[in-house]
Design an enzyme around this catalytic site. Sequence first.
Site, PDB file in Angstrom:
ATOM      1  N   ASP A 138       0.853  -1.235  -0.056  1.00 57.36           N
ATOM      2  CA  ASP A 138      -0.151  -0.015   0.089  1.00 57.36           C
ATOM      3  C   ASP A 138       0.855   1.029   0.034  1.00 57.36           C
ATOM      4  OD1 ASP A 138      -1.479   2.422   0.747  1.00 57.36           O
ATOM      5  OD2 ASP A 138      -2.920   0.980   2.025  1.00 57.36           O
ATOM      6  N   SER A 219       0.098  11.566 -16.189  1.00 59.80           N
ATOM      7  CA  SER A 219      -0.952  12.049 -16.993  1.00 59.80           C
ATOM      8  C   SER A 219      -0.822  13.187 -17.797  1.00 59.80           C
ATOM      9  CB  SER A 219      -2.261  11.981 -16.176  1.00 59.80           C
ATOM     10  OG  SER A 219      -3.296  12.668 -16.747  1.00 59.80           O
ATOM     11  N   TYR A 242      -5.915  15.732  -8.515  1.00 60.74           N
ATOM     12  CA  TYR A 242      -5.335  14.825  -9.331  1.00 60.74           C
ATOM     13  C   TYR A 242      -4.545  15.514 -10.276  1.00 60.74           C
ATOM     14  CZ  TYR A 242      -5.183  11.176 -12.637  1.00 60.74           C
ATOM     15  OH  TYR A 242      -4.715  10.041 -13.647  1.00 60.74           O
TER      16      TYR A 242
HETATM   17  P1  NAI Z   1      -7.372   1.661 -11.825  1.00 59.45           P
HETATM   18  O1  NAI Z   1      -8.267   2.387 -10.767  1.00 59.45           O
HETATM   19  O2  NAI Z   1      -8.214   0.472 -12.547  1.00 59.45           O
HETATM   20  O3  NAI Z   1      -6.169   1.151 -11.021  1.00 59.45           O
HETATM   21  C1  NAI Z   1      -5.505   1.785 -10.001  1.00 59.45           C
HETATM   22  C2  NAI Z   1      -4.599   0.734  -9.067  1.00 59.45           C
HETATM   23  O4  NAI Z   1      -3.921   1.517  -8.241  1.00 59.45           O
HETATM   24  C3  NAI Z   1      -5.435  -0.091  -8.520  1.00 59.45           C
HETATM   25  O5  NAI Z   1      -5.032  -1.567  -8.730  1.00 59.45           O
HETATM   26  C4  NAI Z   1      -5.544   0.135  -7.024  1.00 59.45           C
HETATM   27  O6  NAI Z   1      -5.875  -0.673  -6.158  1.00 59.45           O
HETATM   28  C5  NAI Z   1      -4.285   0.795  -6.903  1.00 59.45           C
HETATM   29  N1  NAI Z   1      -4.153   1.954  -5.846  1.00 59.45           N
HETATM   30  C6  NAI Z   1      -4.597   2.832  -5.463  1.00 59.45           C
HETATM   31  N2  NAI Z   1      -4.396   3.274  -4.324  1.00 59.45           N
HETATM   32  C7  NAI Z   1      -3.155   2.586  -3.583  1.00 59.45           C
HETATM   33  C8  NAI Z   1      -2.403   2.675  -2.529  1.00 59.45           C
HETATM   34  N3  NAI Z   1      -2.801   3.256  -1.784  1.00 59.45           N
HETATM   35  N4  NAI Z   1      -1.889   1.484  -2.600  1.00 59.45           N
HETATM   36  C9  NAI Z   1      -1.481   0.697  -3.695  1.00 59.45           C
HETATM   37  N5  NAI Z   1      -2.284   0.738  -4.756  1.00 59.45           N
HETATM   38  C10 NAI Z   1      -3.067   1.582  -4.777  1.00 59.45           C
HETATM   39  O7  NAI Z   1      -6.903   2.811 -12.764  1.00 59.45           O
HETATM   40  P2  NAI Z   1      -5.846   2.902 -13.859  1.00 59.45           P
HETATM   41  O8  NAI Z   1      -6.499   3.681 -14.790  1.00 59.45           O
HETATM   42  O9  NAI Z   1      -5.567   1.654 -14.013  1.00 59.45           O
HETATM   43  O10 NAI Z   1      -4.676   3.711 -13.332  1.00 59.45           O
HETATM   44  C11 NAI Z   1      -3.149   3.281 -13.139  1.00 59.45           C
HETATM   45  C12 NAI Z   1      -2.656   4.776 -13.292  1.00 59.45           C
HETATM   46  O11 NAI Z   1      -2.604   5.331 -14.711  1.00 59.45           O
HETATM   47  C13 NAI Z   1      -2.884   5.683 -12.237  1.00 59.45           C
HETATM   48  O12 NAI Z   1      -1.599   6.388 -11.743  1.00 59.45           O
HETATM   49  C14 NAI Z   1      -3.521   6.599 -12.786  1.00 59.45           C
HETATM   50  O13 NAI Z   1      -3.490   8.020 -12.222  1.00 59.45           O
HETATM   51  C15 NAI Z   1      -2.874   6.794 -14.342  1.00 59.45           C
HETATM   52  N6  NAI Z   1      -3.687   7.141 -15.653  1.00 59.45           N
HETATM   53  C16 NAI Z   1      -4.729   6.571 -16.007  1.00 59.45           C
HETATM   54  C17 NAI Z   1      -5.552   7.112 -16.969  1.00 59.45           C
HETATM   55  C18 NAI Z   1      -6.694   6.576 -17.646  1.00 59.45           C
HETATM   56  O14 NAI Z   1      -7.293   7.080 -18.290  1.00 59.45           O
HETATM   57  N7  NAI Z   1      -7.064   5.415 -17.054  1.00 59.45           N
HETATM   58  C19 NAI Z   1      -4.890   8.388 -17.837  1.00 59.45           C
HETATM   59  C20 NAI Z   1      -3.732   8.806 -17.149  1.00 59.45           C
HETATM   60  C21 NAI Z   1      -3.068   8.362 -16.436  1.00 59.45           C
END
Ligand code: NAI
Length: 318
Positions: A138, A219, A242
């Site tokens: 985490d 991002s 964000y």
């Molecule tokens: P998602 O919500 O599917 O995945 C996010 C992941 O981060 C999840 O596995 C969640 O459990 C984990 N997470 C959250 N808080 C946490 C913590 N305290 N400790 C450990 N893990 C934690 O979202 P997604 O889209 O896959 O996001 C991945 C990355 O991509 C993020 O950093 C997000 O900001 C970035 N991003 C996503 C975009 C999109 O359009 N989906 C666009 C630009 C950036």
Amino acid sequence: MIQREWEAIRERRKANAAPSVRFFDAASGLAIGNRSALAEREFVTAFHELGYIRFRQELKGWHYEFAKDRFAQDSMTPSRKPVALVTGANKGIGFEVARAIAESGYVVLLGARNPTTGREAAGMLTSDRLDVRFVELDVTRMETISAAAARIEADFGKLDVLVNNAGIADSHDGPPSRVSIEVMERVLRTNFLGAVAVAQAVLPLLRKSHAGRIVNVSSDLGSITKHGDATWKYAHVKVLGYCASKAALNMFTVQLAFELRDQGIAVNSVNPGFTATDLNAHRGQQTVKEGAAEIVRVALLEHGPSGKFLETGGELVW
Ligand code: NAI
């Protein structure tokens, strides 16, 4: 006792014993079959409780099989493969990044907050014969960060790639005039401070790689230049928490890249692009494979550029 039986299981695995062994009678729960069944029942029960063994019901009764992902999680076999850690990898872009890096021949440590979802995700990839091991992590809890770093040190003695992927968006995030400080603190803690904390913890291990790499999943919403352009297609997305968290993450990229410029460790920010995941209620237009592509490319690139803000097809303005 446990240790002895563990050794026994390891010996059997080494000898390539059948992965699935007849064991209990379904109705009575009594061991059936071979002479050592009772002793076997004892250790199977103990190891089932620890998660190393799973039961499976079949026509003739219960069978057990070794839970390969649980063994993998304990990293019983050291590896000469390159090693990558992906945070927040139980789903979304991180999961896809973990899969692709593992497909390239790496051991991937799949970081996740929740042991259940983390193990499940790692299990999905190990069942595809990929070397993926769950690590509880985490990014807002220092004790899990330190424990993960200590485990990587003990199991591998080094780390080749860190992908700081874990991130959140908060539905209460909002425009700079009124977003709550509490919400911003929460977002910054995960997206910015979490990434810094993980990188700092594993830096000594990255220094032991011949080509250490850190990929900060950022991002375009973190681009100050883009936000200054009123005609930009996302100009209206002014969620300060964000956006500031990703801008701060970019600052970390630039400063750490500078600090490590002579140490053979590349540090880059990557924008995955608008991708359909839980983060945006699946409104993104890209698939997770497309979102993961540039992150994976940069993560696998030995002796590549450092201090850059990249996306598929080119470089982004800070
Ligand atoms: P998602 O919500 O599917 O995945 C996010 C992941 O981060 C999840 O596995 C969640 O459990 C984990 N997470 C959250 N808080 C946490 C913590 N305290 N400790 C450990 N893990 C934690 O979202 P997604 O889209 O896959 O996001 C991945 C990355 O991509 C993020 O950093 C997000 O900001 C970035 N991003 C996503 C975009 C999109 O359009 N989906 C666009 C630009 C950036």
